[in-house]
Scaffold this motif. Sequence first.
Motif, short mmCIF file in Angstrom:
data_model
loop_
_atom_site.label_atom_id
_atom_site.label_comp_id
_atom_site.label_asym_id
_atom_site.label_seq_id
_atom_site.Cartn_x
_atom_site.Cartn_y
_atom_site.Cartn_z
N THR A 295 42.60 48.13 37.95
CA THR A 295 41.54 48.11 38.98
C THR A 295 40.35 47.38 38.44
O THR A 295 40.20 47.03 37.45
CB THR A 295 40.99 49.76 39.14
N PRO A 296 39.43 46.93 39.60
CA PRO A 296 38.24 46.18 39.40
C PRO A 296 37.30 47.10 38.36
O PRO A 296 36.84 46.42 37.45
CB PRO A 296 37.57 45.93 40.67
N ASN A 297 37.38 48.39 38.42
CA ASN A 297 36.77 49.07 37.77
C ASN A 297 37.11 49.08 36.18
O ASN A 297 36.04 49.13 35.29
CB ASN A 297 36.75 50.65 38.17
N CYS B 45 35.97 45.82 34.80
CA CYS B 45 34.43 45.61 34.68
C CYS B 45 34.06 46.34 33.45
O CYS B 45 33.32 45.88 32.62
CB CYS B 45 33.70 46.17 36.02
N GLN C 241 32.41 44.70 29.87
CA GLN C 241 31.08 45.25 29.52
C GLN C 241 31.17 45.69 28.11
O GLN C 241 30.36 45.39 27.29
CB GLN C 241 30.60 46.35 30.33
N HIS D 292 35.40 38.38 39.38
CA HIS D 292 34.12 39.10 39.69
C HIS D 292 33.91 40.33 39.01
O HIS D 292 32.71 40.52 38.78
CB HIS D 292 33.84 39.28 41.29
N ALA D 293 34.66 41.11 38.75
CA ALA D 293 34.69 42.52 38.26
C ALA D 293 34.30 42.16 36.72
O ALA D 293 33.17 42.76 36.12
CB ALA D 293 35.97 43.40 38.24
N THR E 134 32.75 39.49 35.65
CA THR E 134 31.50 38.91 35.64
C THR E 134 30.26 39.88 35.81
O THR E 134 29.31 39.96 34.94
CB THR E 134 31.26 37.96 36.77
N SER E 135 30.62 40.81 36.70
CA SER E 135 29.76 41.89 36.77
C SER E 135 29.38 42.74 35.32
O SER E 135 28.32 43.08 35.01
CB SER E 135 29.79 42.91 38.12
N GLY E 136 30.43 43.00 34.63
CA GLY E 136 30.66 43.83 33.35
C GLY E 136 29.78 43.13 32.44
O GLY E 136 29.00 43.62 31.65
N LEU F 252 27.61 40.48 32.88
CA LEU F 252 25.97 40.51 33.11
C LEU F 252 25.34 41.74 33.07
O LEU F 252 24.50 41.85 32.56
CB LEU F 252 25.93 40.32 34.71
N ALA F 253 26.18 42.92 33.06
CA ALA F 253 25.52 44.07 33.06
C ALA F 253 25.26 44.49 31.47
O ALA F 253 24.08 44.97 31.15
CB ALA F 253 26.35 45.24 33.62
#
Lengths: 450, 456
Positions: free
Chosen positions: A23-25, A28, A32, A58-59, A61-63, A65-66
């Motif tokens: 999953t994207p989760n 991510c 992270q 995208h998932a 990248t968000s991890g 960046l976070a």
Amino acid sequence: MSRAHQLKISVSGIRGVVGDFLTPNLACAFAQAFGTYVGPGPVVVGRDTRASGLMIEHAVTSGLLAAGCEVVKVGIAPTPTIQVYVDEIRASGGIAVTASHNPPEYNALKLFNREGLFFNNYERTELLDLYHQSEFRQATNDEIRRVISDPDTPPRRHIARVLAHVDVEKIRARRFRVALDGVNGAGSLMSQHFLREVLNCELFAISVDPTKPFPREAEPKPEVLGDLQQLIRDNRADIAFAQDPDGDRLAVGDETGRILDNDDVLALAVDCALRKRKGPVVVNLTSSSVIDDVVARHGCRVYRAPVGEANVVERMKAANAVIGGEGSNGGIIFPAVQYCRDSYLGMAFLLERLAETGSAMSELAGTLPRYYRRLGKMSFQHGRLGSMMQALEALYPGAKTDRTDGLKLTLDNGWIHVRASNTEPILRVAAEARTESELDELYRKAESVG
Amino acid sequence: MPSGRSLRISQVGLRGIVGNGLTAAQVLDFAAAFGTFLDEPGTVVLGRDPRASGIMMREGVVAGLLATGHNVVDLGVTSTPVIQHSIRRLEARGGISIGASHNSAEWNALKFYGSRGSYLSSGESSELLDIYHLKKFDFKEWHALGQLREDGAATDAYLDDLSKTFDLPRLARFRVLVDCANGTSAPILRRINERFGTQFILINEPLEGRAFAHEPVTTRKMVALQLAPLVKLVGADAGFLFDIDSDRVAFSTETGHATSEEMVLVLLSDFFLEQGPGKIVITNVSTTALLEDVAERYGGQVVRVAVGRQSAIDTLTGYRAEQVAVVGEGTGAVMRPSFRAIYDGIASMLAILTIMDRRGQTLSRLLDGYPQYSILKGKIPLKTHLIPNMFQEIEDRFPDGRFNHTDGLRIDWPGRWVHVRVSQTEPLIRVICEQRGDAPHGLFNEVMDLVRSYAS
């Protein structure tokens, strides 16, 4: 198969079937954890062409960046190109969103350190612990950094590194007729540019549209390269190349339309490298004895590592190897470019060798000693593995045994290597001998313990 | 968490301090929940305000939506009204805005919109919340994932529509000073100037990700700080202040008088009731009683609901759009349902300029036409478990008033009222007190003291 392992989170990273499993989760969170592990600083993110790549990118990248990392998105790029670029820009690390040769429903994250290399075993364990502890760095608004997009520089830098090790003019002057099957993968555009413009080949390409799905099985095995064989014959190509979706593996065809054995391709690449500079060679335990013979001609030494790119790379660094790789899966690792499997270096080496010798590809392959090999697999029940190994060892009391990765028995006339797969409850069996009948006997005996 | 609650997950969506409560994991879960909630795969419009954390949240939202099979149209940094407008224009199934509007820069939030750009009803919001909590998302297989594209036409398409409702070339005769608070109103107003020759003079114009020039709240106090004195100095006809996502507005007159933020709704009610006598005005129990005076003039009616956008939205669904003159809050968030059921600060500003134009009056003259009310507002941190006792004591203290329990407690007397309520977004008690004529300091202070005795 007794169980479908549709998601695997291990020291190798995270891999699974996109949808309910990968999953994207998860992507991510893993990113992270990775960002927390490598610290703030640029992290290169690229992907192969599979349909889920954009979503997972995208998932990831968000991890990142976070976790306070800066993200350098290179878009669709071969894995070796991403690895070279991580090293080139002195990033904190890199993530390739690719399931390599796995079918299109899979995706995975390949993780690289600041030099663009796989983490060693200890580092990977640390990272996995960090993921499970879920105590990630949480960057605040002031700490969150930017996303940079740079799709153009990585291929240029990678190609420049490859060209530093071959005589480009010699290759260009021959204007080779080359057939290419890009599997619509990450190398589709870069390979065309590399062969057509950089190396001045007359190119006959199929499956080089990165927007389309894989037209064949993703792993470039001889039995799925029928179209490429036809392409060779139709266009009287001098040589043919096939890549996997992330452009690290390479398969090679000769001018007769025959697809070479991957161990032979590695052996030819090893020969090319040792002609330039002598030194140690590292291959995995399952790679063919043809490597030993070629290396012996140069008076150099072969070291064997457990199966897996990371294991081979780790050993190559320790041994300061000139070249290395994994025969059966088409991986050539040439550290002067980068410690990674690199189909581009392989193409350049073989074209250069053709140019130097004036031989046909089939003649070049014909210089190699002939071995007979068979790879297969047996399923086993959990708990039975040890006794199977023991039974096999008992069959050959005089053999030289190596337990680095499963069990490898080396005999006078060949060898048997059995190891449990990391991803499924199956035993991978490899055997090699001088003659077909000897191979049959070896393989049958190995199977008898199942 | 040391700084207390910096995360709130509620029917309004997800809101918190990034890195200290609000995490990438929650953002992704919420986007996946929304993708699941929308059911049929379709298009979802996405936009964000300029906060630095917005890019992190964008990546997570895109991943969650693609994974649930939706095509994403990313508008980049833009205002909430433009996002809502684009949902309608693109016939999208919904939209998500990333931005914390009037909160300071370290905050961020996700807000969700349905098809046609509408706010979610309470029922829809609670369903979304249930999916979020259950964490069973409808992730599609690899071949059914969504696609991502950008759309550079959103602002112009939005302005095309605005220009049909407002005579922008005519409003170009006004010189208007605008404090953009480094938010999303700036690029839109710049574009209006380019296209229609309007004279919006922008201050605090650059989009900022880390810190805004000042707290981006649309209050009289904030208008008085910078904007009002400048309006007078440059001789502008009016001054307007926007929050970061441009759904709220406050203003100053040409004389440099910082007007109560309550007056945005009053002016717009006046204007739209004049065009549609007998219609209703939906507002909350905390907003000025001047609205009743205005409504009476046109035979209209004021419907008062609990504070918060959600109550107004839910109430609105009980009426046909043409029955309602205007919906709004004293915070400067106002919508005109027959035009668009969207809080839109820029549209509110254009409406006020249109009133000035039609009536041929300056802003200060317009405001002079209303009876004077004075409103006092205060806030006090609270202890949650004492709230019921506090309300009980207030009721006991003022037995002669008329009680209204719509939202906390409002007590009305002829010509004055006080409202005490618990904030939905922060651990605060808010006290609002209004009186016709002079400020009701006595009543206000008495209530504040009483509330303070329950504070930590």
